[in-house]
Design an enzyme around this catalytic site. Structure first.
Site, PDB file in Angstrom:
ATOM      1  N   GLU A 103       0.874  -1.212  -0.091  1.00  0.00           N
ATOM      2  CA  GLU A 103       0.089   0.041   0.022  1.00  0.00           C
ATOM      3  C   GLU A 103       0.860   1.105   0.051  1.00  0.00           C
ATOM      4  OE1 GLU A 103      -3.230   0.046  -0.615  1.00  0.00           O
ATOM      5  OE2 GLU A 103      -3.228  -2.037  -0.436  1.00  0.00           O
ATOM      6  N   ASP A 107       3.833  -3.791  -5.795  1.00  0.00           N
ATOM      7  CA  ASP A 107       4.365  -5.466  -5.227  1.00  0.00           C
ATOM      8  C   ASP A 107       6.036  -5.125  -5.251  1.00  0.00           C
ATOM      9  OD1 ASP A 107       2.045  -6.690  -5.062  1.00  0.00           O
ATOM     10  OD2 ASP A 107       2.170  -7.952  -6.640  1.00  0.00           O
TER      11      ASP A 107
HETATM   12 ZN   LIG Z   1      -2.428  -2.659  -4.750  1.00  0.00          ZN
END
Ligand SMILES: [Zn+2]
Length: 415
Positions: free
Chosen positions: A281, A362
């Protein structure tokens, strides 16, 4: 263009969209069913077969509701436009307020909102109390559901009515360049809501308690420090009040930004896994994905308003969509209904863009936390949320905001 030609073009695009959406859903259902017998390779030892099969049945159940809703939505669209429904609502609103005046427009757009709400409500009830309940996800009681509905309507009216009135007034009062004024207002309104949402609106629906001191909080604070991130708080939200699905998100802007974890997420993931999810996030935040979205939203709304400005002077646009009335409110309503039909083919582009952001976040998480922790968090989330591991590639390319699990895990392991 004549009105009749435009009606035909509209009907053709509506039929094409309906066909495409049904075909994609059918492909998705077929793909999930075809892979139901075995857990796919990178997950074989982590996801039990019964959880994999539950995901397949859950996916199919949701596709079925979606298909019925699609037919109903399409029917509503045609009844309101070509069927003359919007004109009928427009005439009803004229019985309440002086025809052509500002309040006539506000009443007309409110009637449309009420009709759309009423048509969508049975589906929302079905999803919550039938589909979600059947798979053990629903935690919403009828009392909570009704309470949410009432609060939603009140918040919607408190924000929506002044916005509609102001927009209609600006369209009438600011001259030929009204669309620039409306655009500036719309942009400011959206930014204001982003700031106010976590402070004023979200607490109407959920409880937010600060994250307790302990190993998890220490981990998270260390991560925030490593990433150079300041927030106005870490909160745990009672998501379990409504659903067993888990999540984490960022909300707010500037000094008002908060990190929110669903209680269901904190319960099920280890502190390392929560840290990895949060790092992902943070990646969205650090890579300015939110601002990129705001920029695209701003450009799109400017284009739409400029388009609206042009269409307001074209008779075929009103008559072709079943309205003999003209004016600001009528044009706004028609664009609201007709535009999504024409922009639907752009869906894969926004999905592609969103999946790129997911890969970037990621990679950020893999750099600032452990990639393997994010993998195990993702596996747990897919398992517990009954997300399918075997989507149809075309369906996924069209709709999915997140990359399919196998691809995402493979990328993380290569990072
Ligand atoms: Zn995401």
């Amino acid at each position: 263009m004549t009105a009749a030609t435009f009606s035909l073009v509209f009907l053709f695009v509506v039929a094409l969209t309906l066909g495409l959406r049904l075909w994609l859903s059918w492909r998705q259902a077929r793909s999930v069913a075809a892979h139901r017998a075995a857990v796919p390779s990178p997950f074989t030892d982590r996801i039990p077969l019964d959880a994999h099969q539950k995901a397949a049945y859950y996916t199919r159940a949701r596709l079925a509701v979606g298909a019925v809703e699609l037919f109903v939505e399409t029917a509503l669209l045609l009844v309101l436009t070509l069927g003359g429904g919007l004109q009928w609502l427009f005439d009803r609103a004229a019985q309440l307020f002086e025809a052509g005046g500002l309040w006539h427009g506000v009443a007309f757009l409110s009637l449309i909102a009420i009709v759309s709400f009423a048509v969508g409500l049975p589906f929302s009830i079905w999803r919550t109390f039938v589909t979600e309940a059947r798979f053990g996800f629903n935690k919403t009681t009828p009392a909570t559901f009704v309470g949410d509905l009432a609060k939603g309507v009140l918040v919607g009216a408190a924000l929506g009515l002044p916005v509609i009135a102001l927009v209609l007034w600006m369209m009438q009062a600011t001259g030929a360049r009204w669309w620039l004024w409306v655009w500036a207002f719309w942009l400011s309104f959206n930014l204001l809501i982003m700031v106010l949402y976590p402070i004023l609106i979200a607490p109407l629906f959920n409880k937010f308690v600060p994250l307790e001191d302990g190993p998890l909080k220490e981990r998270i604070e260390a991560l925030l420090q490593r990433c150079g991130f300041k927030s106005s708080g870490l909160f745990v939200m009672d998501g379990s009040k409504r659903s067993a699905h888990g999540n984490a998100y960022f909300t707010g802007l500037g000094a008002a930004k908060r990190i929110v974890f669903f209680d269901t997420l904190v319960e099920r993931l280890t502190p390392q896994e929560v840290e990895a999810v949060l790092a992902h996030e943070l990646g969205h935040f650090k890579l300015r994905h939110l601002w990129q979205r705001v920029a695209v939203m701003a450009a799109m709304s400017l284009a739409i308003l400029a388009l609206l400005g042009w269409l307001m002077g074209e008779d075929w646009f009103f008559a072709g969509l079943g309205m003999h009335a003209h004016g600001e409110a009528a044009a706004l309503a028609l664009v609201l209904f007709a535009l999504p039909v024409f922009t639907f083919p752009l869906t894969p582009l926004t999905s592609l863009w969103s999946r790129r952001h997911e890969f970037q976040a990621d990679a950020y998480a893999a750099h600032h936390a452990q990639a393997e922790d994010l993998v195990s968090a993702l596996v747990k989330l897919y398992r517990d949320n009954a997300g399918t591991l075997t989507p149809d590639p075309l369906y996924s390319a069209f709709y999915d905001s997140h990359p399919p699990a196998p691809i995402r895990v493979a990328q993380l392991r290569n990072a």
